[in-house]
Scaffold this active site. Sequence first.
Site, PDB file in Angstrom:
ATOM      1  N   GLU A   1     -15.903  16.308   0.029  1.00  0.00           N
ATOM      2  CA  GLU A   1     -16.351  15.112  -0.688  1.00  0.00           C
ATOM      3  C   GLU A   1     -15.527  13.912  -0.231  1.00  0.00           C
ATOM      4  OE1 GLU A   1     -14.636  17.260  -3.942  1.00  0.00           O
ATOM      5  OE2 GLU A   1     -13.861  15.402  -4.801  1.00  0.00           O
TER       6      GLU A   1
ATOM      7  N   LYS B   1     -12.990  10.897   0.006  1.00  0.00           N
ATOM      8  CA  LYS B   1     -11.726  10.554  -0.636  1.00  0.00           C
ATOM      9  C   LYS B   1     -11.816   9.077  -0.992  1.00  0.00           C
ATOM     10  CE  LYS B   1      -6.749  10.959  -0.089  1.00  0.00           C
ATOM     11  NZ  LYS B   1      -6.310   9.610  -0.379  1.00  0.00           N
TER      12      LYS B   1
ATOM     13  N   ASP C   1     -10.872   5.455  -2.135  1.00  0.00           N
ATOM     14  CA  ASP C   1      -9.658   4.657  -1.984  1.00  0.00           C
ATOM     15  C   ASP C   1      -9.471   3.767  -3.206  1.00  0.00           C
ATOM     16  OD1 ASP C   1      -7.405   3.629  -0.928  1.00  0.00           O
ATOM     17  OD2 ASP C   1      -8.382   2.439   0.631  1.00  0.00           O
TER      18      ASP C   1
ATOM     19  N   TYR D   1     -13.411  13.872 -10.153  1.00  0.00           N
ATOM     20  CA  TYR D   1     -13.402  14.893  -9.107  1.00  0.00           C
ATOM     21  C   TYR D   1     -12.459  16.050  -9.384  1.00  0.00           C
ATOM     22  CZ  TYR D   1      -9.509  11.869  -7.685  1.00  0.00           C
ATOM     23  OH  TYR D   1      -8.382  11.095  -7.676  1.00  0.00           O
TER      24      TYR D   1
ATOM     25  N   LYS E   1      -8.206  12.575   6.897  1.00  0.00           N
ATOM     26  CA  LYS E   1      -8.212  11.109   6.883  1.00  0.00           C
ATOM     27  C   LYS E   1      -9.035  10.533   8.030  1.00  0.00           C
ATOM     28  CE  LYS E   1      -5.665   9.210   4.277  1.00  0.00           C
ATOM     29  NZ  LYS E   1      -4.253   9.124   3.965  1.00  0.00           N
TER      30      LYS E   1
ATOM     31  N   CYS F   1      26.666  -2.275  13.685  1.00  0.00           N
ATOM     32  CA  CYS F   1      25.849  -2.462  12.490  1.00  0.00           C
ATOM     33  C   CYS F   1      25.723  -3.958  12.216  1.00  0.00           C
ATOM     34  CB  CYS F   1      26.499  -1.757  11.304  1.00  0.00           C
ATOM     35  SG  CYS F   1      25.741  -2.192   9.730  1.00  0.00           S
TER      36      CYS F   1
ATOM     37  N   CYS G   1      27.705  -4.758   8.720  1.00  0.00           N
ATOM     38  CA  CYS G   1      29.155  -4.638   8.496  1.00  0.00           C
ATOM     39  C   CYS G   1      29.936  -4.564   9.797  1.00  0.00           C
ATOM     40  CB  CYS G   1      29.458  -3.426   7.611  1.00  0.00           C
ATOM     41  SG  CYS G   1      29.263  -1.840   8.450  1.00  0.00           S
TER      42      CYS G   1
ATOM     43  N   CYS H   1      24.930   3.439  11.315  1.00  0.00           N
ATOM     44  CA  CYS H   1      26.155   2.693  11.032  1.00  0.00           C
ATOM     45  C   CYS H   1      27.198   3.696  10.564  1.00  0.00           C
ATOM     46  CB  CYS H   1      25.863   1.676   9.935  1.00  0.00           C
ATOM     47  SG  CYS H   1      27.329   1.064   9.118  1.00  0.00           S
TER      48      CYS H   1
ATOM     49  N   CYS I   1      29.879  -0.204   4.089  1.00  0.00           N
ATOM     50  CA  CYS I   1      28.769  -1.025   4.578  1.00  0.00           C
ATOM     51  C   CYS I   1      27.933  -1.515   3.396  1.00  0.00           C
ATOM     52  CB  CYS I   1      27.888  -0.219   5.524  1.00  0.00           C
ATOM     53  SG  CYS I   1      26.447  -1.158   6.071  1.00  0.00           S
TER      54      CYS I   1
HETATM   55  S1  IVH Z   1      -8.290  15.868  -5.522  1.00  0.00           S
HETATM   56  C1  IVH Z   1      -4.551  18.317  -6.828  1.00  0.00           C
HETATM   57  N1  IVH Z   1     -10.351  14.492  -4.702  1.00  0.00           N
HETATM   58  O1  IVH Z   1      -6.197  11.040  -3.329  1.00  0.00           O
HETATM   59  C2  IVH Z   1      -5.348  17.358  -6.033  1.00  0.00           C
HETATM   60  N2  IVH Z   1      -8.249  13.368  -4.837  1.00  0.00           N
HETATM   61  O2  IVH Z   1      -3.896  11.733  -1.697  1.00  0.00           O
HETATM   62  C3  IVH Z   1      -6.097  16.402  -6.872  1.00  0.00           C
HETATM   63  N3  IVH Z   1      -8.357  10.998  -4.263  1.00  0.00           N
HETATM   64  O3  IVH Z   1      -3.889  11.337  -5.928  1.00  0.00           O
HETATM   65  C4  IVH Z   1      -6.744  15.339  -6.081  1.00  0.00           C
HETATM   66  N4  IVH Z   1     -10.505  10.917  -3.841  1.00  0.00           N
HETATM   67  O4  IVH Z   1      -5.851   9.709  -6.226  1.00  0.00           O
HETATM   68  C5  IVH Z   1      -9.029  14.460  -4.963  1.00  0.00           C
HETATM   69  N5  IVH Z   1     -12.262  13.375  -4.059  1.00  0.00           N
HETATM   70  C6  IVH Z   1     -10.966  13.362  -4.315  1.00  0.00           C
HETATM   71  C7  IVH Z   1     -10.194  12.184  -4.188  1.00  0.00           C
HETATM   72  C8  IVH Z   1      -8.833  12.230  -4.447  1.00  0.00           C
HETATM   73  C9  IVH Z   1      -9.381  10.215  -3.901  1.00  0.00           C
HETATM   74  C10 IVH Z   1      -6.969  10.530  -4.369  1.00  0.00           C
HETATM   75  C11 IVH Z   1      -6.246  10.909  -5.631  1.00  0.00           C
HETATM   76  C12 IVH Z   1      -5.017  11.655  -5.181  1.00  0.00           C
HETATM   77  C13 IVH Z   1      -4.882  11.196  -3.784  1.00  0.00           C
HETATM   78  C14 IVH Z   1      -4.144  12.203  -2.955  1.00  0.00           C
END
Ligand code: IVH
Length: 708
Positions: free
Chosen positions: A126, A128, A130, A236, A324, A429, A432, A447, A453
Amino acid sequence: MSDTTSVNDLTEDQAQAELQRLALLISKANQAYHSADDPEISDAEYDSLKRRNLEIELRFPHLKLSDSPTLMVGAPAADGFQKIEHSLPMLSLGNAFDAEDVRDFDSSIHKYLGLKEGAALDYTAEPKIDGLSLSLRYEEGVLVHAATRGDGRVGEDVTANARTVKDIPERLKNAPDILEVRGEIYMSHADFEALNEAQANAQKKIFANPRNAAAGSLRQLDSNITASRPLRFFAYAWGQVSEPLATLQSAAIARLSDFGFSTNPLTKVCKTPDELIAHYQDIEAQRATLGYDIDGVVYKVNDLALQNRLGFRSTTPRWAIAHKFPAELAWTRLEAIDIQVGRTGALSPVARLLPVTVGGVVVSNATLHNEDYIAGLASNGDEIRNGKDIRIGDWVQVYRAGDVIPKVADVDLSKRPSDSEAFEFPKLCPECQSNAIREPGDAVRRCSGGLICPAQIVERLKHFVSRAAFDIDGLGSKQVEQFFEDGWVKDPADIFTLRDRFGSGLQQLQNREGWGEKSANKLFDAIDAKRSISLDRLIFALGIRHVGEGTASLLARHYGSWSAFETAVTNAVIDDPEDEAWSDLLAIDGVGRVMATSLVTAFQQPAERASIDRLVSLLDIKDITRPDAEGSPVAGKTVVFTGTLEKMTRAEAKARAEALGAKVSGSVSARTDLLVAGPGAGSKAKKATELGVETIDEDGWLALIESL
Ligand code: IVH
C-alpha cells in the site's frame, strides 16, 4: 432556530441556546447508542452535531457548558499539549531502496520463520502516505483521545483537533470495546494550494509542502484553526485492541473501512516479491496524479499470526518494510564548506548552497559526510563519483529522501571555475584549535579536545536534553546553548542544580530576555520532573559514542538497574575473554566489540566518569522491568539455546525469550539459569550438567512459555 444556521451568524444568545440543545441531543444519542441496540440518529448526524457543538464553543469559549460533550477527555493545556503515553509504542519502518532490498526482506522473513526459500507467503502492499501518524483511541465505540506519534512512546494529546477532522469518526459501530486506530494525517495537493493562497492573501505563513501544512495544522493549540484546515486521514494500522480484528492484515484493514475509516484504495495483496515490485511500479506510475504526497510503498506480512511471531526489533517491526521512491534531485552552486563539531568530536563538513527547491522544500545546507567524501573516496578507499572531488564554487547535485538531511550526490566538472582549488580539510578543530585526528579505520576526523572543546560540550548538552534522552519541557537546544554561553550549565549535572543556584535569586534568569518568574519556575519544575528517569533513557543521554537509542535499551534491559550496569562496565577488562563482565557485555545480542570498548572506555576515563557520577548522584534512576514480562516464568533469567531447534529458528527463540524478559546468552556459565538443548547439543549441555544448570528440550521450553 434551525440547526443549519451558520455558526458564524449566531448571536451570543442563540449560541447559548444552541449549545444547550446540542448537549441534550448528544447526551441522548450517547445513551441510546450505549444502552439500546437501535441508535436514534445516524453516525453522520451524530458527528455533525458534535462538530457543530465544537465550532460554537470555539467561537464563544466563555459559553462552553461545564458538562460540555467536548469535555469527555482532557483538552490541551493552555501553553502546550498534554502528553499521552501510547499503550503500545508507535514504531517506524525499516527501508528498502531497491528490488534487491525487497528480496532480502522477503528471504529474511522466510529464514526467521524457518520457511523454505520460495515457500508461499502473502504480503499487503500500500502507499506510504507522506503525512504524520496519529493514534485514535476508541472505548466502547467512542473516540476518547487522539495522540501524535511523539517519540513513539509518548505523544501529544491532540484530541480536540482530531475531532475536527472529517475523516475521523466520532463513534464506531460494532467495534471492539477498546480499539486504537492508527494512520496518517495528510493534506491533498488541491487543499494545500488553496490553503497557501489564503495564507498569502492574509499575509500569513506559507507552508513548504503539504506535509508541513498538515503537521502545522494538527498541532494547533487553537482547535478553531485546525477546524478551518482541510485535513484528511487514512487508517492503516492499529494499536491496542480488546479482541483481534481479523486473522489477516487485509481483512483487518477491511474492518477499519467498515467502521467508517478511509483506507487506501491502492492496497493490494501480493504473493511474491515480484508482485510487490510490480505493484510498487504501478503505484509509482500513478504518483503524480494521486492528489496527495506519498513517498514509497509499505509491504506487510498478511498473516497476523506470522506478524506476531516475527515481532519487533527495537524500533521497527520485522514483518513490514517501506520501499522508498528514489530521492528528488536538483543542481545548485556550492558557496562554502563549513565544518561542524559534533558531540563525539567528529568534524562534519556542511555544504552551504545557493538555495534551491528540491521536492517542494528550499534547501540551503546539505551534508558532505566527511573528508574522504569530499575528496571522491568511499571509506574503504574506493572511488566514488569516478573519483571527482568537490570544491567550493562547484555546481553540485543535491538530493533529499523523506525527512533526512539533504545530501550532495554529484558534481558537474564542466561548470567548474578554472581557478578552483581542492578543498583542504582542516587538521585543527575550528572550535578549540586542538588537533583533529583521524584514527586508522575511522572515516571521520575528530577533535582531540574532549571536554575542553566548547562545541563538543554544547553538542553533548543538546543531545542530553533531546527528545529520546531527558526531553525536558522548555529546555531545548537553544536554551542549553544559551545557558552554556552564560556559564550556567557546563555539564549535564549542572542542569539539575540550576534551581539551587538560581532559584532563590531567580533575578538572573528573569533578567534574561524571554524569561520571567513564572517561566523560570516552570523550567525548574520541568527539570525536577525528569530527575526520575528510566535506565535506558539515561544510558542513551550520556552520549557515549556508538551507544544509540537501540543499544541503550538493550543494555538497560540486560542489566536492569543502574548499579548492575555501572558495576559491570566499570570492572570490565577490554578484550579479556576470561573476564566475566567483559564477556557478559559482549554476549548481549546487538552489542559488538567496538561499542563495548567505547562504553567501557568512557566509564574508565576519569573526567568523563566524574561527570557521570555527579549527574547520577542527582537522579532517581528507574530500573527496567519489561511490562509484557509480567508473570513471565523466565523474566530476569539467563537462558542459553543450543543444538538444533525444530519448531522455530534460533533468531525467533531468542527474540521471544527476550520479549519475555529473559537474557539470552551465547555461553553457559555459573550464572546461566536455563539451558534449552535441542538434538545435537554438545559441549554446552555437558558444561550445564557439570554446573548443575537446569536443562530442558524445545518442547519443554514451549510448554514453559506457552503456559503464559
Ligand atoms: S505501518 C509498525 N503503513 O511511515 C508499523 N506506516 O516510516 C506501523 N506511514 O510512522 C506503520 N504510510 O507514520 C504504515 N501505509 C502505511 C504508512 C505508514 C505512512 C508512516 C507512519 C510511520 C512511518 C514509518
